[in-house]
Enzyme design. Structure first.
Site, PDB file in Angstrom:
ATOM      1  N   HIS A  14       0.942  -1.333   0.109  1.00  9.78           N
ATOM      2  CA  HIS A  14       0.054  -0.093   0.123  1.00  9.78           C
ATOM      3  C   HIS A  14       0.854   1.316   0.133  1.00  9.78           C
ATOM      4  O   HIS A  14       0.479   2.350  -0.485  1.00  9.78           O
ATOM      5  CB  HIS A  14      -0.951  -0.015   1.244  1.00  9.78           C
ATOM      6  CG  HIS A  14      -1.880  -0.891   1.050  1.00  9.78           C
ATOM      7  ND1 HIS A  14      -3.106  -0.896   0.022  1.00  9.78           N
ATOM      8  CD2 HIS A  14      -2.267  -2.040   1.493  1.00  9.78           C
ATOM      9  CE1 HIS A  14      -3.873  -1.786   0.056  1.00  9.78           C
ATOM     10  NE2 HIS A  14      -3.588  -2.703   0.966  1.00  9.78           N
ATOM     11  N   GLU A  15       2.000   1.171   0.664  1.00  5.17           N
ATOM     12  CA  GLU A  15       2.880   2.511   0.742  1.00  5.17           C
ATOM     13  C   GLU A  15       3.720   2.623  -0.667  1.00  5.17           C
ATOM     14  O   GLU A  15       3.909   3.698  -0.806  1.00  5.17           O
ATOM     15  CB  GLU A  15       3.780   2.247   1.883  1.00  5.17           C
ATOM     16  CG  GLU A  15       3.131   2.455   3.109  1.00  5.17           C
ATOM     17  CD  GLU A  15       2.380   3.741   3.477  1.00  5.17           C
ATOM     18  OE1 GLU A  15       2.849   4.680   2.738  1.00  5.17           O
ATOM     19  OE2 GLU A  15       1.733   3.680   4.410  1.00  5.17           O
ATOM     20  N   ALA A  16       4.195   1.546  -1.303  1.00  8.90           N
ATOM     21  CA  ALA A  16       4.769   1.405  -2.468  1.00  8.90           C
ATOM     22  C   ALA A  16       6.157   2.126  -2.089  1.00  8.90           C
ATOM     23  O   ALA A  16       6.243   2.951  -1.308  1.00  8.90           O
ATOM     24  CB  ALA A  16       4.062   2.384  -3.589  1.00  8.90           C
TER      25      ALA A  16
END
Length: 148
Positions: A14-16
């Site tokens: 989700h953060e990448a």
């Protein structure tokens, strides 16, 4: 408790990974896996140098440890691994202050198996007042992780 490998993978997804500083949707300078500060406590600035993937992973683990400790401190009930992973992911994204004052945390500390907790995750889907698809998806996945 510590976040599981599955929880780490979810947060990183989700953060990448971004190796150069950028503005997140909340317009906060960010680097690596959604990190807004470095190991020494210095805030990320847009004019900072890019970092290596190795440094991004070290920074991630350093920051993650702080969120694990914070969730362990704030949650007063015994949790299952998926519940802990989901709460750390949530806290990592919204920040310690927002987590500490959230109805989500209050519900967890009354009854970690309360069905309303799923709804509490879903409420946190905005940045600067605007609903973001990525946050809708993240909260859905965190709620699913919480109930596994």
């Amino acid at each position: 408790m510590k976040v599981s490998k599955k929880g780490i993978q979810a947060i990183k997804k989700h953060e990448a990974l971004r190796l150069c500083p950028y503005l997140c949707p909340s317009e906060i300078p960010t680097i690596g896996y959604g990190n807004t500060f470095y190991e020494d406590g210095r805030k990320v600035a847009l004019n900072d140098d890019c970092i290596s993937e190795e440094r991004a992973n070290r920074l991630f683990l350093y920051v993650l440890y702080g969120f694990e400790q914070y969730v362990n401190q704030k949650v007063t009930k015994t949790l299952l691994q998926g519940q802990f992973d989901a709460l750390v992911s949530f806290c990592y994204n919204v920040g310690k202050g927002a987590f500490a004052s959230s109805t989500l945390l209050k519900k967890v500390n009354v009854n970690p198996f309360d069905e309303n907790i799923k709804y509490q995750f879903s409420r946190w889907n905005k940045s600067n007042g605007k609903v973001l698809k990525g946050l809708v998806k993240r909260r859905k996945e965190e709620a699913e992780m919480y109930y596994i």
